[in-house]
Design a protein around this motif. Structure first.
Motif, PDB file in Angstrom:
ATOM      1  N   SER A 288      30.106  36.652  -0.599  1.00 36.32           N
ATOM      2  CA  SER A 288      30.659  36.657  -1.989  1.00 36.32           C
ATOM      3  C   SER A 288      29.175  36.279  -2.744  1.00 36.32           C
ATOM      4  O   SER A 288      28.514  35.425  -2.087  1.00 36.32           O
ATOM      5  N   LYS A 289      29.361  36.458  -3.750  1.00 37.73           N
ATOM      6  CA  LYS A 289      28.044  36.119  -4.867  1.00 37.73           C
ATOM      7  C   LYS A 289      27.877  34.657  -5.029  1.00 37.73           C
ATOM      8  O   LYS A 289      26.943  34.068  -4.690  1.00 37.73           O
ATOM      9  N   LEU A 290      29.248  33.893  -5.002  1.00 34.20           N
ATOM     10  CA  LEU A 290      28.816  32.509  -5.351  1.00 34.20           C
ATOM     11  C   LEU A 290      28.132  31.793  -4.173  1.00 34.20           C
ATOM     12  O   LEU A 290      27.483  30.992  -3.944  1.00 34.20           O
ATOM     13  N   VAL A 291      28.796  32.587  -2.805  1.00 36.57           N
ATOM     14  CA  VAL A 291      28.429  31.877  -1.533  1.00 36.57           C
ATOM     15  C   VAL A 291      27.012  32.247  -1.392  1.00 36.57           C
ATOM     16  O   VAL A 291      26.398  31.587  -0.926  1.00 36.57           O
ATOM     17  N   LYS A 292      26.498  33.364  -1.417  1.00 34.24           N
ATOM     18  CA  LYS A 292      25.190  33.954  -1.447  1.00 34.24           C
ATOM     19  C   LYS A 292      24.082  33.133  -2.356  1.00 34.24           C
ATOM     20  O   LYS A 292      23.257  32.499  -1.837  1.00 34.24           O
ATOM     21  N   GLU A 293      24.443  32.968  -3.496  1.00 30.08           N
ATOM     22  CA  GLU A 293      23.592  32.346  -4.550  1.00 30.08           C
ATOM     23  C   GLU A 293      23.411  30.745  -4.185  1.00 30.08           C
ATOM     24  O   GLU A 293      22.338  30.291  -3.998  1.00 30.08           O
ATOM     25  N   PHE A 294      24.393  30.114  -3.505  1.00 31.34           N
ATOM     26  CA  PHE A 294      24.533  28.578  -3.029  1.00 31.34           C
ATOM     27  C   PHE A 294      23.612  28.756  -1.910  1.00 31.34           C
ATOM     28  O   PHE A 294      22.382  27.976  -1.665  1.00 31.34           O
ATOM     29  N   ASN A 295      23.625  29.570  -0.838  1.00 29.58           N
ATOM     30  CA  ASN A 295      22.849  29.548   0.408  1.00 29.58           C
ATOM     31  C   ASN A 295      21.427  29.871   0.190  1.00 29.58           C
ATOM     32  O   ASN A 295      20.422  29.352   0.495  1.00 29.58           O
ATOM     33  N   ASP A 296      21.142  30.942  -1.118  1.00 27.56           N
ATOM     34  CA  ASP A 296      19.774  31.345  -1.178  1.00 27.56           C
ATOM     35  C   ASP A 296      18.877  30.101  -1.703  1.00 27.56           C
ATOM     36  O   ASP A 296      17.944  29.869  -1.541  1.00 27.56           O
ATOM     37  N   TYR A 297      19.490  29.505  -2.832  1.00 28.24           N
ATOM     38  CA  TYR A 297      18.901  28.523  -3.583  1.00 28.24           C
ATOM     39  C   TYR A 297      18.790  27.385  -2.399  1.00 28.24           C
ATOM     40  O   TYR A 297      17.657  26.755  -2.631  1.00 28.24           O
ATOM     41  N   ARG A 298      19.583  27.133  -1.720  1.00 28.58           N
ATOM     42  CA  ARG A 298      19.496  25.931  -0.710  1.00 28.58           C
ATOM     43  C   ARG A 298      18.319  26.335   0.339  1.00 28.58           C
ATOM     44  O   ARG A 298      17.488  25.280   0.425  1.00 28.58           O
TER      45      ARG A 298
END
Lengths: 115, 115, 115, 115, 115, 115
Positions: free
Chosen positions: F2-12
C-alpha cells in the motif's frame, strides 16, 4: 531558501502575527519572555539554544525542534554539537524520540543545503 | 553531607545495585549509555549536565533533576547558570514545572550548605 | 487549618520566596503572569480556576491540583462542579489520572473539614 | 503483608470508596471499564497485566505500576517476564523511567518477601 | 463548509465508524462516556467544552483541540473566552504549546469564515 | 505494498541510514538495543510487540504505533489481540488517545489489504 524551511517559517510568521494582533496580554507576554529567556546572560546564546533544542526534543515538539535547530544554525553551532545534544535527548526521552530525530536530521540537512 | 542529599544517594545506589545485579542486558546497557552520553565530547561535561538538567526539568522528573543538579554542582557550574537553565525549563514546560522548581531550589541549597 | 493544607501552603510560600528573591527575570515574570491569567476577564474567576484544575489534573501535577482546588474552594465553587471537572480530566487523561484523583478527593475533604 | 504493600492498598481502597460513594456516573463507569479491560479475552490476564504494567511505566505513574505489579504477582507472572517488560518500558520511555524502575524493583521485592 | 473543517470531520467520522463497527466493548463505552461527560450537569455545556479545550491544548492533541473548538463554536462561545482559555493552556503548558496555538487559531478562523 | 505503508517505510529507512551514518555512539547503541529488547526472551516476540504497541499508543507516537503494528502483523498477531491492546491503551491513556486510534485502525487496514 529550501522549500521545507521556507514553508515552516512562513506559516509560523503568519500565525504568530494573527495571535499577537489579538492583544491577549498573557499570550503576548509569553512570546516576549521567549525572546528574553534565550538572550545572552550567564549562559551564551549557543548554549541556550542547545538547551531549547534538548527540551523541545524530549517533549517531542517537531516545530519547536525546527525553530531551535534554525537558531543553532544561525548562531554557528557545529553539527557535531547538535547531534550530541540530540543523542542526550534520545537517551533521556527514549526510543519514542526517534521519529522526531528523523525529522530533526532532515531539517538540519535542509538548513545546510540551502546556502 | 546533608540528610536530603544522603538519603537520595543512598536509595539510588542501593536500588541501582539491585537492578544491575539482575543482569538484564537491555537495562544494563541503558545504564552504561548514560555514563557515555554525559562524558566530554564536542560538548564539555558542564554543558551536557545542563542539557540533562533542562530535559529532566521539562519532563518533571524530580529524581533526575536532583541527579543532574548534583553533577552540575560537582562540575563547578555556577548557581547563576543553573538558574538560567531552570528558567528556560519553566518557560518551555510551563507553570506545571514550578513545583519541581521548588524542589530543585531546595536541593541546590542543600548541596551548597553541606560543605 | 488542616495539617495537610498547612504543610502544603507553608512549603509553597517558603520556596516561592526563595525563588523570587533570586531575581531571575524570566521566572519572576512567569509567576506574575500566573496571577494575571487567572484574574477575571471574559471568563469569571471560578471558571478560570476550573480550567486550571482540569489542566493540572490531566498533566498529573498533584501540587498544581491542590493549588487550584484551594482557589476553587475559596471562590465558593461547589463540590459538584469540582467533581464534574475531575471526571472530565479522568476521561480525557485516562486511568493514569486516578491516583491523582484520590489525592484530589483527600485534599478537598481537608479543605471542607478545616473550618 | 509487607508494610509498603499494605499502606498502598489501604490508602487506595479507602479513597476509591470515597470516590465511588460520590456517584459521579463518568468516574464510576471508568472504574468499571478498568475491570472489564483487564479481564480475559483474546489475550489472557497475565499478558494484559504486562500491557498495563508497560503503559503505566512509560507514563511514569508509580501507583499504577504498583497496582499492575501486584496483579502480575497474583496472576503468577515470573519475575523474568516482569523485568523484560520493564526493560522495554525503559528503552521506549528513556532514562527518565529509571527512578520509577527503582520503585518498581522495591515493590516487587516486597511482594515476594511478604509470604 | 471550509475545506480544512470538512476534511477533519470526514476523516473523523469515517474512522470512528470503523472503530465502532468492531464492537470492542471497552472502546465503545469510552466513546459513549465522552458524550456523557460533556452533557449539561452541574456545569453547563459551554463551560465543559472550555474544560475539554484546555485539557486538549495542554496535552498538545491537535485533533482534540479542533474537536472542542468546533463544539465551542456551535455552543456559541465567544472568541474572547476561547482565547482566554488558550492563554491559560499556554501558560500552564509552556511555550511548547505555541505550535498548537497556531493551529487552533487557524481552525477557529476557518470555523468563523465558513458561514 | 500500500502507498501509506510504503511511504512510511521508505522515509523511515532513508532517515535511519542518515542517522546511523553519522556514527554517534549513543544513538547507534540505542538503535541496536531496540533490536535486542524486542527479540525472544522470557517473553515471545508477539507479546513483546504488543508491549511496544501499547507503550507507543499511550505515548501517542503515531510512527512508533505504525512500526509496532507492522511488526505485529508480520509476527502473525490476530486483529482481535491488536484491538484489545489498543483498547487498554485508550483506557489507560484516555480519550486523547482516540485520534491515534483512528490512525492505527487506518494503518492496520492498509497492512491487511496490501496482500
Amino acid at each position: 531558501m529550501s522549500k521545507l524551511v521556507k514553508e515552516f517559517n512562513d506559516y509560523r510568521s503568519k500565525m504568530n502575527d494573527k495571535i499577537l494582533a489579538d492583544n491577549n496580554k498573557v499570550i503576548k507576554r509569553i512570546f516576549n519572555l521567549d525572546t528574553n529567556a534565550f538572550a545572552e546572560g550567564a549562559l551564551d546564546v549557543a548554549t541556550k539554544e542547545l538547551l531549547g533544542l534538548v527540551a523541545s526534543t524530549v517533549l517531542r515538539c517537531d516545530d519547536c525542534v525546527k525553530y531551535h535547530l534554525e537558531s543553532c544554525y544561525k548562531a554557528g553551532v557545529s553539527k557535531e554539537k547538535v547531534i550530541e545534544t540530540l543523542s542526550i535527548a534520545t537517551l533521556v526521552g527514549g526510543t519514542i524520540v526517534i521519529p522526531h530525530l528523523r525529522k530533526a536530521y532532515e531539517y538540519w540537512d535542509e538548513l545546510e543545503n540551502q546556502s
